[in-house]
Design an enzyme around this catalytic site. Sequence first.
Site, PDB file in Angstrom:
ATOM      1  N   GLY A  54       1.042  -6.604   4.028  1.00 13.25           N
ATOM      2  CA  GLY A  54       2.292  -7.310   3.854  1.00 13.25           C
ATOM      3  C   GLY A  54       3.256  -7.127   4.996  1.00 13.25           C
ATOM      4  O   GLY A  54       4.291  -7.793   5.057  1.00 13.25           O
TER       5      GLY A  54
ATOM      6  N   GLU B  68       8.147   3.123   8.365  1.00 10.23           N
ATOM      7  CA  GLU B  68       8.663   4.171   7.492  1.00 10.23           C
ATOM      8  C   GLU B  68      10.031   4.699   7.882  1.00 10.23           C
ATOM      9  O   GLU B  68      10.704   5.330   7.069  1.00 10.23           O
ATOM     10  CB  GLU B  68       7.647   5.325   7.454  1.00 10.23           C
ATOM     11  CG  GLU B  68       6.339   4.909   6.800  1.00 10.23           C
ATOM     12  CD  GLU B  68       5.204   5.904   7.020  1.00 10.23           C
ATOM     13  OE1 GLU B  68       4.955   6.736   6.130  1.00 10.23           O
ATOM     14  OE2 GLU B  68       4.547   5.825   8.077  1.00 10.23           O
TER      15      GLU B  68
ATOM     16  N   ILE C  28       9.080  -3.856  20.928  1.00  4.49           N
ATOM     17  CA  ILE C  28       9.086  -4.621  19.684  1.00  4.49           C
ATOM     18  C   ILE C  28       8.136  -5.806  19.861  1.00  4.49           C
ATOM     19  O   ILE C  28       8.391  -6.703  20.665  1.00  4.49           O
ATOM     20  CB  ILE C  28      10.499  -5.102  19.333  1.00  4.49           C
ATOM     21  CG1 ILE C  28      11.439  -3.899  19.156  1.00  4.49           C
ATOM     22  CG2 ILE C  28      10.474  -5.963  18.084  1.00  4.49           C
ATOM     23  CD1 ILE C  28      10.998  -2.903  18.104  1.00  4.49           C
TER      24      ILE C  28
ATOM     25  N   GLY D  91       0.820  -1.208   0.000  1.00  2.45           N
ATOM     26  CA  GLY D  91       0.000   0.000   0.000  1.00  2.45           C
ATOM     27  C   GLY D  91       0.853   1.256   0.000  1.00  2.45           C
ATOM     28  O   GLY D  91       0.745   2.103  -0.866  1.00  2.45           O
ATOM     29  N   PHE D  92       1.682   1.416   1.048  1.00  2.00           N
ATOM     30  CA  PHE D  92       2.648   2.512   1.146  1.00  2.00           C
ATOM     31  C   PHE D  92       1.992   3.889   1.085  1.00  2.00           C
ATOM     32  O   PHE D  92       2.618   4.869   0.704  1.00  2.00           O
ATOM     33  CB  PHE D  92       3.724   2.380   0.070  1.00  2.00           C
ATOM     34  CG  PHE D  92       4.310   1.006  -0.025  1.00  2.00           C
ATOM     35  CD1 PHE D  92       5.119   0.513   0.983  1.00  2.00           C
ATOM     36  CD2 PHE D  92       4.030   0.177  -1.104  1.00  2.00           C
ATOM     37  CE1 PHE D  92       5.647  -0.761   0.917  1.00  2.00           C
ATOM     38  CE2 PHE D  92       4.554  -1.100  -1.166  1.00  2.00           C
ATOM     39  CZ  PHE D  92       5.365  -1.582  -0.161  1.00  2.00           C
TER      40      PHE D  92
ATOM     41  N   ASN E 137       7.197  -8.080  17.461  1.00  8.66           N
ATOM     42  CA  ASN E 137       7.696  -9.269  16.776  1.00  8.66           C
ATOM     43  C   ASN E 137       8.984  -8.902  16.053  1.00  8.66           C
ATOM     44  O   ASN E 137       8.953  -8.250  15.003  1.00  8.66           O
ATOM     45  CB  ASN E 137       6.656  -9.791  15.779  1.00  8.66           C
ATOM     46  CG  ASN E 137       7.059 -11.090  15.117  1.00  8.66           C
ATOM     47  OD1 ASN E 137       8.196 -11.274  14.708  1.00  8.66           O
ATOM     48  ND2 ASN E 137       6.114 -12.007  14.993  1.00  8.66           N
TER      49      ASN E 137
ATOM     50  N   LYS F  17       6.111   2.137  19.161  1.00  5.76           N
ATOM     51  CA  LYS F  17       6.320   3.142  18.135  1.00  5.76           C
ATOM     52  C   LYS F  17       6.292   2.444  16.778  1.00  5.76           C
ATOM     53  O   LYS F  17       6.457   1.235  16.691  1.00  5.76           O
ATOM     54  CB  LYS F  17       7.670   3.847  18.312  1.00  5.76           C
ATOM     55  CG  LYS F  17       7.817   4.623  19.619  1.00  5.76           C
ATOM     56  CD  LYS F  17       9.199   5.256  19.704  1.00  5.76           C
ATOM     57  CE  LYS F  17       9.384   6.023  20.996  1.00  5.76           C
ATOM     58  NZ  LYS F  17      10.739   6.641  21.077  1.00  5.76           N
ATOM     59  N   GLY F  18       6.110   3.207  15.723  1.00  4.69           N
ATOM     60  CA  GLY F  18       6.033   2.618  14.394  1.00  4.69           C
ATOM     61  C   GLY F  18       7.402   2.293  13.831  1.00  4.69           C
ATOM     62  O   GLY F  18       8.405   2.925  14.166  1.00  4.69           O
ATOM     63  N   VAL F  19       7.436   1.300  12.932  1.00  3.56           N
ATOM     64  CA  VAL F  19       8.699   0.888  12.299  1.00  3.56           C
ATOM     65  C   VAL F  19       8.615   0.877  10.780  1.00  3.56           C
ATOM     66  O   VAL F  19       9.626   0.676  10.103  1.00  3.56           O
ATOM     67  CB  VAL F  19       9.128  -0.510  12.805  1.00  3.56           C
ATOM     68  CG1 VAL F  19       9.316  -0.507  14.311  1.00  3.56           C
ATOM     69  CG2 VAL F  19       8.134  -1.591  12.395  1.00  3.56           C
TER      70      VAL F  19
END
Length: 755
Positions: free
Chosen positions: A478, A717, A641, A249-250, A643, A713-715
């Site tokens: 994905g 981008e 984290i 998607g991105f 996973n 937190k997000g990973v």
Amino acid sequence: MAETERTGSITPRRHGASIGQPLTRRDGLLKVTGRARYAADHHPPGMLYAVLATSSIARGRVTFLDMAAAKAHPGVVEVMTPENRPPLAMDPDAKTHPFMFRLELLQTDEVRYAGQSIAVVIAETLEAATEGAALLAPRYQAEPPRVGLDDADCFVPPTLGIGTPSEVHHGDVEAGLAAAEHRIDATYETPAQYHNAMEPHAIVAVWDGDRLTVDTPSQGLAWAQERIAGLFGIPPENIHIRSPFLGGGFGSKGLISGPQALGILAARLVGRPVKLVLRREQMYGPVGHRAPTRQTLRLGTDRAGRLTAIHHHVRTATSTFDDFFEPSSQVSHTLYASPAIATTADAVRLDTGTPLFMRAPGEASGNLALESAIDEMAQAAGLDPLEFRLRNYAEVEPISGKPFSSKALRECYGQGAERFGWQGRPLAPRQMRDENGLLVGWGLGTATFPAIMFQGQARAVLKCDGTGLVEIGAQDMGQGAWTALAQIAADSLGLDIEQLEFHAGSSDLPDAGIAGGSAHTATAGMAIHGAGADVIARLTELAVGDERSPLFGAGNVGVLAQGGRLVRRDDERRSESYAEILARAGLAQIEGRGSGAADQDAQATYAMHAHGAVFAEVKVDPELGQIRATRLVGAFAAGTIINPRLVRSQYYGGMIWGVSFALHEQAVPDHRSGRILNANLAEYHVPVNADIPSVEAILVEESDPYVNALGIKGVGEIGITGTAGAVANAVWHATGVRVRRFPIAIESLISTAVT
């Protein structure tokens, strides 16, 4: 895991074994065996095929379509044009909130960019629809297109991105530059980049009266449902969107695009199910892209190499009919300590589709320019690039003065440098060659991305057989969301993951928010965490209030939920299974709800970001100027984290895209027609396996008690930030040539005599 409280006297405690485990993807077997069904895999009875006829000019009007020839073609059922398009309840050019963008839905014969839909051919077969579209043979009244950053008058946009001010000033930049011992003034250019997910946009639409079922890839099911409801004037609950799997998607699938809405219109026009799938070249226009930028950075340092001023100016582009301005300068607000920072912007309107969100919007292009400038500044100050970054390390967010909720960037620098072997790097360029005589260079880039959360909901159920069910309208494009979210769900319910049933990917499930901004795991995960906490709290109430339970009266000491049992915190011998508690209460199941949203007080107090450092090695042929990225080491700190296997995969993907940004990827416009000349995967270059021989990601431990209860937190981008700059800086270190126009081309090196 944190305590969860439902009543003043009952505080169940929970912990589990799934979070932090490198589990394989729950959907992996379906995908590798071909059983995962994507949108275009659906074929309802009576389905027709729709194909877009698209404009070959970028500006003007359609003056003729050969409707007779197209309709006469065997198998063609209908041709939809502005003349017979079904009515809409809402103007496609209307905007009612910041995340709504204008769509091209055959409103008029006007052409606003090359590749715009000008008709839709609907037929019994894909071949017939494709041939019918070719037979339309459109003619145009064309005007000269505007496709470059210098092709139109510039103006100051009201905001950048979604609500970011176009100008921000902190301190006196001009005074800081005037007082500086060392200064640089450099301009960097990045090209337009277009979405090329493996799965193109597709839709299968089925009408049943005023009820609509669609299979379509979507990063935000509730947003898509709302947008379709507004366009077609039906209640959102009448729309069922299925999107269990996305082939990437991105950002491009975050919002409903024009082609998806045209597929729904086509189904309404013919009264039969319709499938519409974009061809690869049709992705270059209607589904968003990363806008080109021209960024000028002026930096100054004192004699000790500490920054005295940063001025980051961006010129970017939007379409002629809508507003989205790439927020490239905002990265300079957060990374480096400076008493004076200013970010400014201007923009031009071009005859292109509207640029929109594309992986790390703003940060990716802005970070490349900033990290290149920081390297140039380090060179001017006579300092190693890592030492320069450490001297200008920001202990608080420079632009706001807020403390960071957590920041392990020093550890990222240290662990990444040690693993890479940075200590042996010569300061001057062109000092290293390999055994084959290739020039070798090492570069560094700092990575950063904000820790964002949207709003989401989830439902959790414990059943009388001791198993659990969690439902959430989440998306997996994905990145492994089905697996990571199931891990959070299992721990929230105190179950082994094998005991958990996990449902996602459908709009009739609780709204998970949007899978974008690297916020999906935090948003959906916190909603699931809350739903599990609610279930366990309700179950605990049943047990501690029942004299027949071994947990009776345990409300003051609390209980743990683990392994499908509630256990007294002060006496593990006193426990009871979920099944036993529900059976005695005569309940088949017990349900809880949860929500995830940002803590507004914490956001007002702390600056929240993930951080990282990327070290790159490149080799350059001194005679041909050919560049190879031969080694990447990235060290990232992003809170809890869930996973590590999936997180490393995300970092690898981002770092590979960073290589693409620096060395490969660009859309080439034809200034005569406005068309993209390389609108295909043969000529729109992205890295392949041979381009990425060695990638390593280090997961730096970091605990953040403020960003959310789970510390996520997000990973997704952050990996692209830092990497592109590291590669560009490595090219300079190898060759001594500073290229400021990206992607770095062979001719840029040869023209400045690499040899």
